[in-house]
Design a protein around this motif. Sequence first.
Motif, PDB file in Angstrom:
ATOM      1  N   GLU A 266       0.725  -1.309   0.137  1.00 14.71           N
ATOM      2  CA  GLU A 266       0.066  -0.020   0.124  1.00 14.71           C
ATOM      3  C   GLU A 266       0.734   1.133  -0.099  1.00 14.71           C
ATOM      4  O   GLU A 266       1.600   1.323   0.874  1.00 14.71           O
ATOM      5  CB  GLU A 266      -0.875   0.032   1.355  1.00 14.71           C
ATOM      6  N   LEU A 304       7.630 -12.542   7.891  1.00 12.26           N
ATOM      7  CA  LEU A 304       7.529 -10.862   8.273  1.00 12.26           C
ATOM      8  C   LEU A 304       8.270 -10.602   9.499  1.00 12.26           C
ATOM      9  O   LEU A 304       8.160  -9.395   9.929  1.00 12.26           O
ATOM     10  CB  LEU A 304       6.288 -10.209   8.209  1.00 12.26           C
ATOM     11  N   LEU A 379       9.580   0.675   2.960  1.00  6.97           N
ATOM     12  CA  LEU A 379       8.353  -0.106   3.627  1.00  6.97           C
ATOM     13  C   LEU A 379       8.595   0.324   5.186  1.00  6.97           C
ATOM     14  O   LEU A 379       9.577   0.283   5.705  1.00  6.97           O
ATOM     15  CB  LEU A 379       8.456  -1.567   3.678  1.00  6.97           C
ATOM     16  N   ARG A 380       7.383   0.821   5.664  1.00  6.92           N
ATOM     17  CA  ARG A 380       7.282   1.461   7.385  1.00  6.92           C
ATOM     18  C   ARG A 380       6.548   0.498   8.074  1.00  6.92           C
ATOM     19  O   ARG A 380       7.164  -0.056   9.039  1.00  6.92           O
ATOM     20  CB  ARG A 380       6.616   2.582   7.205  1.00  6.92           C
ATOM     21  N   ARG A 381       5.515  -0.019   7.802  1.00  5.27           N
ATOM     22  CA  ARG A 381       4.557  -0.789   8.710  1.00  5.27           C
ATOM     23  C   ARG A 381       4.015  -1.973   7.776  1.00  5.27           C
ATOM     24  O   ARG A 381       4.218  -2.056   6.809  1.00  5.27           O
ATOM     25  CB  ARG A 381       3.599   0.015   9.253  1.00  5.27           C
ATOM     26  N   THR A 382       3.739  -2.992   8.842  1.00  7.13           N
ATOM     27  CA  THR A 382       3.117  -4.124   8.376  1.00  7.13           C
ATOM     28  C   THR A 382       1.600  -4.394   8.635  1.00  7.13           C
ATOM     29  O   THR A 382       1.048  -5.395   8.818  1.00  7.13           O
ATOM     30  CB  THR A 382       3.674  -5.364   8.779  1.00  7.13           C
ATOM     31  N   GLY A 383       0.977  -3.275   8.879  1.00  3.96           N
ATOM     32  CA  GLY A 383      -0.558  -3.302   9.369  1.00  3.96           C
ATOM     33  C   GLY A 383      -0.678  -3.504  10.855  1.00  3.96           C
ATOM     34  O   GLY A 383       0.619  -3.389  11.648  1.00  3.96           O
ATOM     35  N   THR A 384      -1.593  -4.234  11.248  1.00  2.02           N
ATOM     36  CA  THR A 384      -1.601  -4.683  12.688  1.00  2.02           C
ATOM     37  C   THR A 384      -1.171  -5.857  13.105  1.00  2.02           C
ATOM     38  O   THR A 384      -0.810  -6.033  14.224  1.00  2.02           O
ATOM     39  CB  THR A 384      -3.152  -4.574  13.045  1.00  2.02           C
ATOM     40  N   VAL A 385      -0.635  -6.526  12.264  1.00  4.16           N
ATOM     41  CA  VAL A 385      -0.011  -7.997  12.814  1.00  4.16           C
ATOM     42  C   VAL A 385       1.269  -7.891  12.211  1.00  4.16           C
ATOM     43  O   VAL A 385       1.660  -7.225  11.079  1.00  4.16           O
ATOM     44  CB  VAL A 385      -1.014  -8.971  12.278  1.00  4.16           C
ATOM     45  N   ASN A 386       2.078  -8.716  12.666  1.00  2.00           N
ATOM     46  CA  ASN A 386       3.453  -8.985  12.001  1.00  2.00           C
ATOM     47  C   ASN A 386       3.541 -10.318  11.176  1.00  2.00           C
ATOM     48  O   ASN A 386       3.460 -10.181   9.806  1.00  2.00           O
ATOM     49  CB  ASN A 386       4.637  -8.885  12.960  1.00  2.00           C
ATOM     50  N   LYS A 387       3.413 -11.437  11.869  1.00  2.00           N
ATOM     51  CA  LYS A 387       3.462 -12.787  10.913  1.00  2.00           C
ATOM     52  C   LYS A 387       2.117 -12.927  10.421  1.00  2.00           C
ATOM     53  O   LYS A 387       1.082 -12.749  11.053  1.00  2.00           O
ATOM     54  CB  LYS A 387       4.108 -13.660  11.966  1.00  2.00           C
ATOM     55  N   SER A 388       1.991 -13.516   9.159  1.00  2.00           N
ATOM     56  CA  SER A 388       0.920 -13.750   8.646  1.00  2.00           C
ATOM     57  C   SER A 388       0.279 -15.019   9.198  1.00  2.00           C
ATOM     58  O   SER A 388       1.029 -16.076   9.375  1.00  2.00           O
ATOM     59  CB  SER A 388       1.130 -13.817   7.106  1.00  2.00           C
TER      60      SER A 388
END
Lengths: 395, 372, 74
Positions: A266, A304, A379-388
């Motif tokens: 995004e 991630l 890339l800054r953030r990974t949304g609200t979770v880290n590992k998928s």
Amino acid sequence: MKRHMIVLLILSLFLTGCWDKRELNELAITVAMGIDKVEDEFQLTAQVVVPSEVSMKQSSGRSPVTLFQAKGETVYEALRKMTISSPRKIYPGHLRMLVIGEELAQEGIGESLELLSRDWELRSDFYVVVAKDKTAAEILNVSTPIESIPANKMFNTLKTSENSWSATKGITLDDLISDLISDGQNPVLSGIYITGNEESGSSKQNVESITPSAQILYDYLAVFNKDKLVGWLTERESIGYNYITNSIKTTVTSVSCPEKGKASIEVIQFKSDMKGKINKGEPEVDVNIQVEGNVGSVECHINLKEPVTIEELEKIYEKEVKESIDQTIETAQKQYKTDIFGFGQAIHRSNPKTWKKIKEQWDEKFTDMVVNVEVDLKLRRTGTVNKSFLKSLQE
Amino acid sequence: MMRNIKINSNQFLVLVIFFTIGTSILEVPSALADKTNQDAWITAIIGTGIGLLVIWFFTWIALWFPTLTYIQITEKIFGKWIGRVASLIFISLPLLYTSSLLFQSGNFLNTHMMPYTPMVALNILMVGILVMGVYLGLETIARSAEILFAFFFLAFFVFVLLIAPEIRIENVQPVFEVNLKNMLQSSLFLVITSSVNAIVILMIFPAFLNKVKQARRSFLIGNLIGGIVIIIITFLSVSVLGADKTANEIFPSFELAKRISTGDFIERIEVLMASLWIISLYFKMILYFYATVFGIAQVLNLKDYRPLTMPLGLIVMVLSLVIYPNVVYKQDMNITTEYSFSLIVGIFIPLLLALIYGIRKKSLKKELNSSK
Amino acid sequence: MLKVIGILLVAAVIWRVEVPSLLQKNYKKELVVFLLFLSIGVGLGIVQALGKPIPNPMDFLTFIFNPLNDTFFR
């Protein structure tokens, strides 16, 4: 007595303001206009608001807009001629959309825009689009859900998609004309088309079902050479175009994972910088693109939690975006031979003297010039979770 | 050197509680659940226990010289020059962690509430109140902490009450599945963020406290209360969200707040709850920042620390934008480099201090007496 | 460019607030230290605003602590 006369005379001065008076109930407020070419004549279509239908209090269920049509040898003539069917004078001050038929666009849009840039009633903040495979009249003849006035729907759709998806571009009359007249930049316009059954599109029943039987959609960008339509870009190329011209606000790009699968990035901050230069007598352009983004979704198995993964994703994105930009440039250079990016202007800004010399043959120069594209993603953030959670699904 | 600033032990207690809760409330559940799964809350208890030992060790050091700050103690024991080097290393810790926390506050808002606002904008606002707080001095910080404390605990209490119906006790079973070694290892995260880093509090304890003996108790009790809050949050996270989800979330306790839904009426209040973490984050940050500014002033023997506040605010602001290029890097740093850094500054140097103090005890005492 | 001007403005405000009182009290050392930190701050700020990379102190620490990290925490 004399005193009274003077007072009366002075008061009557204020009446001059009423000379050009036009009350709201004498105006046909036009929100969208379409221009087509029919048998050597301009056919003008105006989408006019029906005031009683848009008022909150009482609407009788009729369509909120209506169409008037007229033909004339010039656009202005057609516009005035419209009064033979319209009970009120067409007032274009609230125009949101100008739709140009594809046929007219292929022949050249210059003449038809001339009036619109000259007329005092028009504000130039409306969007100009091209009707793809259709006449402008057909596009304006479709009713739309959510926004009951189709022109507003077209306007807002374009604005929203420009902001959050970036494969279209909202171009106002001002932008268009300045692109047209400037050397070293040819215009593009967003395309618009209809899907579904357009016969029923014009009736109000169209919006009474959950899925309207006819819908207005935006297609990708139309490429112009001077004022003539020469072709269309694909979706990927349209995004590539917006990458180059710094017209991306936010978007989502899918990239391939190191192994199989896809991830999406995004874009949250975007900046693209175009610099012209002369290298050994030949024009060259550097396009430097800086993107900040988040990992939007991960539809593959990557870890991630490792900083290395982020670096890998950044590299893949940079490579893939560069490829699609190069593809866009190649299409413009080889297929359409028109400088829609404004590379000529970039050269003009950086090397005005050389530009004067090569200006005349710019169309040829453009087709084989070198463009260096550089993309830098952070890339800054990974949304609200880290590992998928897909990761644990696999294990 | 400075004006005679004193805060009382109640205010100190509140500051210590905020420091202990600080960022831990947001991150600890995830870090603990990563390795110890459903036993994360037991790990939190272990971590709090070890943390108390660390705090006891700190107070023990601090009470050798009840009128000196940590930097002055270091210089006294190590001698002038080695002491200064040690002090500079010490100061770099709160300097770095102020920026780190600043990043965290911006990152938290960016992740959950305002994704398209540039982090600079969020951080500028935060730095603004940070600088303001330090500029107004320790007493102001302590008093505002006292006032916000009431709100904090009211909100926390409501939070626990509202989320309690969502607890699924199956989520924490089986208990004690993980072995003790793993637990000890995982608990390190909590010990370091909540207790080892509390070495910066030695910049105000005991020098700026009016009753030193009571203050020592406040330090320990504050750490314990903070620890209990963390244990509760960890337990709630694991029991409501489940261990895997807790481990995967970046901010599990915020996710927890999203689950609040009482009678289809009290719901979607997570943003209100976010003020909880912002408050505790702020006070932790301000204690770091105060230690930085005050520490630099003391090492350089300045008469007033306040002129340094705004320039350092600027530096911290820029650092917050560069120290973590992305969150994955940050999480990696949190459990590697920052571990090492905190342990060196917070455990190794103080131990060295204790060793040398033991050797030089007599001569130091004599020096102190003769100067009186 | 706008950002750089912004930073300089902020610096000017800080200067305006601090310097007169420092001069008045004749705090020479404080003034020197203040100016040192202010110029570091402004310098870093401008470099950041221009989008140039600033060396990351965390990378430096990682470099130092790498042996320690590798033995204990990985």
